[in-house]
Motif scaffolding. Structure first.
Motif, mmCIF file in Angstrom:
data_model
loop_
_atom_site.group_PDB
_atom_site.id
_atom_site.type_symbol
_atom_site.label_atom_id
_atom_site.label_comp_id
_atom_site.label_asym_id
_atom_site.label_seq_id
_atom_site.Cartn_x
_atom_site.Cartn_y
_atom_site.Cartn_z
ATOM 1 N N GLY A 48 6.200 4.274 16.912
ATOM 2 C CA GLY A 48 5.123 3.925 17.206
ATOM 3 C C GLY A 48 3.935 4.249 16.318
ATOM 4 N N ALA A 49 4.089 4.923 15.021
ATOM 5 C CA ALA A 49 2.854 5.290 14.169
ATOM 6 C C ALA A 49 2.295 3.889 13.619
ATOM 7 C CB ALA A 49 3.625 6.030 13.177
ATOM 8 N N ARG A 50 1.126 3.924 13.386
ATOM 9 C CA ARG A 50 0.180 2.884 12.766
ATOM 10 C C ARG A 50 0.344 3.088 11.374
ATOM 11 N NH1 ARG A 50 -0.699 -1.813 14.740
ATOM 12 N NH2 ARG A 50 -3.309 -1.650 14.410
ATOM 13 N N ILE A 51 0.757 2.002 10.703
ATOM 14 C CA ILE A 51 0.733 2.216 9.130
ATOM 15 C C ILE A 51 0.256 0.826 8.683
ATOM 16 C CG2 ILE A 51 2.641 2.220 7.301
ATOM 17 C CD1 ILE A 51 4.494 3.570 8.874
ATOM 18 N N ALA A 52 -0.732 0.872 7.689
ATOM 19 C CA ALA A 52 -1.317 -0.171 6.919
ATOM 20 C C ALA A 52 -0.502 -0.509 5.819
ATOM 21 C CB ALA A 52 -2.792 0.281 6.762
ATOM 22 N N VAL A 53 -0.369 -1.873 5.691
ATOM 23 C CA VAL A 53 0.524 -2.390 4.848
ATOM 24 C C VAL A 53 -0.218 -3.156 3.707
ATOM 25 C CG1 VAL A 53 2.526 -3.709 4.289
ATOM 26 C CG2 VAL A 53 2.747 -2.188 6.202
ATOM 27 N N PHE A 54 -0.165 -2.805 2.393
ATOM 28 C CA PHE A 54 -0.898 -3.512 1.392
ATOM 29 C C PHE A 54 -0.012 -4.192 0.805
ATOM 30 C CE2 PHE A 54 -3.791 -0.237 2.619
ATOM 31 C CZ PHE A 54 -4.947 -0.585 2.480
ATOM 32 N N GLY A 55 -0.013 -5.436 0.660
ATOM 33 C CA GLY A 55 0.721 -6.463 -0.465
ATOM 34 C C GLY A 55 -0.237 -6.707 -1.619
ATOM 35 N N SER A 56 -1.365 -6.024 -1.778
ATOM 36 C CA SER A 56 -2.314 -6.002 -3.032
ATOM 37 C C SER A 56 -1.561 -6.504 -4.478
ATOM 38 C CB SER A 56 -3.236 -4.915 -3.083
ATOM 39 O OG SER A 56 -3.734 -4.579 -1.742
ATOM 40 N N ALA A 57 -0.493 -5.514 -4.693
ATOM 41 C CA ALA A 57 0.107 -5.860 -5.949
ATOM 42 C C ALA A 57 0.818 -7.163 -6.301
ATOM 43 C CB ALA A 57 1.026 -4.660 -6.257
ATOM 44 N N SER A 58 1.033 -7.884 -5.155
ATOM 45 C CA SER A 58 2.103 -9.108 -5.383
ATOM 46 C C SER A 58 1.596 -10.296 -5.551
ATOM 47 C CB SER A 58 2.809 -9.140 -3.960
ATOM 48 O OG SER A 58 3.604 -10.328 -3.857
ATOM 49 N N ALA A 59 2.104 -11.212 -6.282
ATOM 50 C CA ALA A 59 1.478 -12.434 -6.418
ATOM 51 C C ALA A 59 1.531 -13.401 -5.128
ATOM 52 C CB ALA A 59 2.433 -13.328 -7.386
ATOM 53 N N ASN A 60 2.110 -12.880 -4.144
ATOM 54 C CA ASN A 60 2.258 -13.349 -2.770
ATOM 55 C C ASN A 60 2.147 -12.457 -1.732
ATOM 56 O OD1 ASN A 60 2.739 -14.823 -0.594
ATOM 57 N ND2 ASN A 60 4.627 -16.124 -1.061
ATOM 58 N N PRO A 61 0.832 -11.737 -1.620
ATOM 59 C CA PRO A 61 0.591 -10.478 -0.887
ATOM 60 C C PRO A 61 0.807 -10.947 0.649
ATOM 61 C CG PRO A 61 -1.583 -11.322 -1.545
ATOM 62 C CD PRO A 61 -0.411 -12.354 -2.272
ATOM 63 N N GLN A 62 0.764 -12.037 1.040
ATOM 64 C CA GLN A 62 1.010 -12.252 2.667
ATOM 65 C C GLN A 62 2.555 -12.166 2.760
ATOM 66 O OE1 GLN A 62 -1.765 -13.265 4.961
ATOM 67 N NE2 GLN A 62 0.370 -12.285 6.231
ATOM 68 N N ASN A 73 8.535 -1.834 11.050
ATOM 69 C CA ASN A 73 8.657 -1.650 12.286
ATOM 70 C C ASN A 73 10.260 -1.601 12.774
ATOM 71 O OD1 ASN A 73 6.012 -2.110 12.648
ATOM 72 N ND2 ASN A 73 6.028 -4.298 12.958
ATOM 73 N N LYS A 74 10.986 -1.918 11.926
ATOM 74 C CA LYS A 74 12.612 -1.929 12.388
ATOM 75 C C LYS A 74 12.778 -0.193 12.296
ATOM 76 C CE LYS A 74 17.054 -2.371 9.756
ATOM 77 N NZ LYS A 74 17.537 -2.851 8.769
ATOM 78 N N TYR A 75 12.069 0.327 11.674
ATOM 79 C CA TYR A 75 12.402 1.869 11.666
ATOM 80 C C TYR A 75 11.144 2.726 12.528
ATOM 81 C CZ TYR A 75 15.325 1.267 7.636
ATOM 82 O OH TYR A 75 16.848 1.174 6.681
ATOM 83 N N GLY A 76 10.748 1.685 13.714
ATOM 84 C CA GLY A 76 10.051 2.465 14.607
ATOM 85 C C GLY A 76 8.505 2.312 14.488
ATOM 86 N N ALA A 77 7.973 1.967 13.515
ATOM 87 C CA ALA A 77 6.532 1.829 13.423
ATOM 88 C C ALA A 77 5.900 0.873 14.089
ATOM 89 C CB ALA A 77 6.082 1.880 11.862
ATOM 90 N N ARG A 78 4.350 0.866 14.028
ATOM 91 C CA ARG A 78 3.863 -0.401 14.497
ATOM 92 C C ARG A 78 2.779 -0.658 13.334
ATOM 93 N NH1 ARG A 78 0.157 -0.249 18.656
ATOM 94 N NH2 ARG A 78 -0.065 2.029 18.466
ATOM 95 N N ALA A 79 3.461 -1.201 12.328
ATOM 96 C CA ALA A 79 2.763 -1.487 11.089
ATOM 97 C C ALA A 79 1.862 -2.813 11.184
ATOM 98 C CB ALA A 79 3.714 -1.778 9.966
ATOM 99 N N PHE A 80 0.717 -2.891 10.368
ATOM 100 C CA PHE A 80 0.058 -4.136 10.319
ATOM 101 C C PHE A 80 -0.253 -4.436 8.996
ATOM 102 C CE2 PHE A 80 -2.728 -0.453 10.779
ATOM 103 C CZ PHE A 80 -3.804 -0.608 10.026
ATOM 104 N N PHE A 81 -0.768 -5.627 8.665
ATOM 105 C CA PHE A 81 -1.105 -6.256 7.386
ATOM 106 C C PHE A 81 -2.530 -5.928 6.864
ATOM 107 C CE2 PHE A 81 -2.265 -10.190 4.797
ATOM 108 C CZ PHE A 81 -1.666 -9.636 3.623
ATOM 109 N N VAL A 82 -2.755 -5.578 5.782
ATOM 110 C CA VAL A 82 -4.273 -5.303 5.487
ATOM 111 C C VAL A 82 -4.587 -6.442 4.428
ATOM 112 C CG1 VAL A 82 -6.093 -4.005 4.357
ATOM 113 C CG2 VAL A 82 -4.056 -2.803 5.496
ATOM 114 N N PRO A 83 -5.336 -7.490 4.801
ATOM 115 C CA PRO A 83 -5.654 -8.690 3.828
ATOM 116 C C PRO A 83 -6.612 -8.373 2.790
ATOM 117 C CG PRO A 83 -6.876 -8.850 5.840
ATOM 118 C CD PRO A 83 -6.014 -7.420 5.911
#
Length: 394
Positions: A48-62, A73-83
């Protein structure tokens, strides 16, 4: 069994030192790499850990963000995307990076994860044009100081040191032409501290060699380079553990000397830390995993015999293969060569990498996988001239 590599190599502990951890991944992290993904979630607080995910380096960050949210999330987190990304369509990345609500979401998370791509996009997104920290970057530091984990793969690993490769040339060209601030190298985010230089995709792409010019340029004495699908877990007390598919190289340049002119360095101490190895950055002690503890190699009983040579030391994993053979050999030295294409700039210039097994060089071998750990091999690099064009042997 622990091996002392020399005290005083780590940054002195400070009262406000971060209480969190780093998971520095060399790139190409596979979705099924359970030890690495699970460690990230565990360090972020577990199920259930909240993890902020940054796609900032990618050409397609979304896409990069959504993919890694799903994996965590597959490994148990409650991750969220940071735009927050310079390439995220329809957004103002500077406004997003200074959004108070977004910053608070990052600050209150248990961890953050940076996807791969171009590391300059990360620093551009998280620093204002004047070089100051955005609110989101300050929030990352607050979370890390409080005890959260910051993880990153590829570009997300490069930002971990205070200096990172920026617009880098090929490895051989870097040896020939060196590095300049603002061109080949630029400021990173420095989560690991001011004293350690970090690089990634290290063994697969032969990048260990490009670390030397950068370290000399910026005065680093210790470098850590991590291979693909593998992580260095760095804890608050400066303990490093290698987790995943392969391993990492430690470059100790504390006693190294360099000559003027074309790249030429002597007395680097090179160590290969395999999966399960641990390094104490404060004391310099390396400890092999339990499966290797009884596998210390006896120089009087070598497995390999005869001269050791590689014609392509920058090839995929060649450097650790040569180091492993040397530490378990009747030879004191091994030589590797790096040469470029006849169409390269200065095609006649190459480099000799001379590895020397010294009195304090130590090797361990696993009885299960036959994998080696190799500590404190001396490395000298010097330029050489190869006559061009190459002629057929008669």
């Amino acid at each position: 069994m622990a091996v002392l590599l020399g005290a005083g190599q780590g940054m002195a502990a400070e009262a406000d030192a971060p209480k969190g951890s780093l998971v520095i991944i060399g790139g190409a992290l596979r979705s099924e790499n359970v030890p690495v993904w699970s460690r990230i979630v565990s360090l972020a607080g577990g199920e259930g850990a909240r993890i902020a995910v940054f796609g900032s380096a990618s050409a397609n960050p979304q896409f990069a963000g959504d993919t890694n949210v799903e994996r965590l999330n597959k490994y148990g987190a409650r991750a969220f995307f940071v735009p927050v990304a310079v390439t995220l369509a329809g957004t103002d990345y500077l406004a997003a990076a200074d959004d108070p609500e977004l910053a608070e979401a990052v600050r209150s998370a248990g961890g953050a994860y940076f996807a791969g791509g171009d590391q300059s996009r990360i620093t551009r997104a998280l620093r204002r044009p004047d070089g100051s920290n955005t609110r989101v970057l300050d929030a990352l530091w607050d979370m890390y100081r409080r005890g959260g984990v910051i993880a990153g793969t590829s570009a997300g690993a490069a930002i971990m040191s205070s200096t990172m490769f920026y617009n880098a040339r090929t490895v051989l060209a870097t040896l020939k032409q060196g590095v300049e601030e603002g061109n080949e190298i630029a400021p990173g985010l420095g989560f690991i501290g001011e004293d350690i230089f970090v690089d990634q995709h290290l063994l697969v792409r032969g990048r260990f060699a490009r670390m030397f010019p950068a370290m000399l340029k910026k005065g680093y004495k210790l470098g850590l380079g991590i291979d693909e699908n593998t992580a260095m877990v760095v804890t608050a007390d400066r303990q490093v553990e290698i987790v995943g598919y392969r391993g990492a190289l430690m470059l100790d340049m504390k006693d190294a000397t360099a000559r003027e002119g074309m790249f030429n360095v002597s007395n680097v101490k090179l160590s290969y830390l395999d999966n399960g190895d641990r390094l104490n950055l404060a004391t310099g002690v390396i400890t092999p995993p339990r499966e290797k503890a009884d596998g210390k190699l006896d120089p009087a009983k070598p497995y390999y015999r005869g001269p050791l040579f590689s014609a392509d030391i920058l090839g995929n994993s060649t450097v650790i293969d040569l180091m492993a053979r040397l530490i378990d050999s009747d030879q004191r030295e091994a030589v590797g060569i790096a040469l470029g294409s006849p169409l390269d700039k200065e095609p006649e210039v190459g480099f000799e990498f001379r590895f020397t097994r010294e009195a304090d060089s130590v090797g361990y071998q696993s009885p299960i996988s036959d994998a080696y750990s190799v500590y404190r091999v001396r490395l000298d690099i010097r330029p050489i001239v190869v006559r061009q064009p190459l002629y057929q042997y008669r």
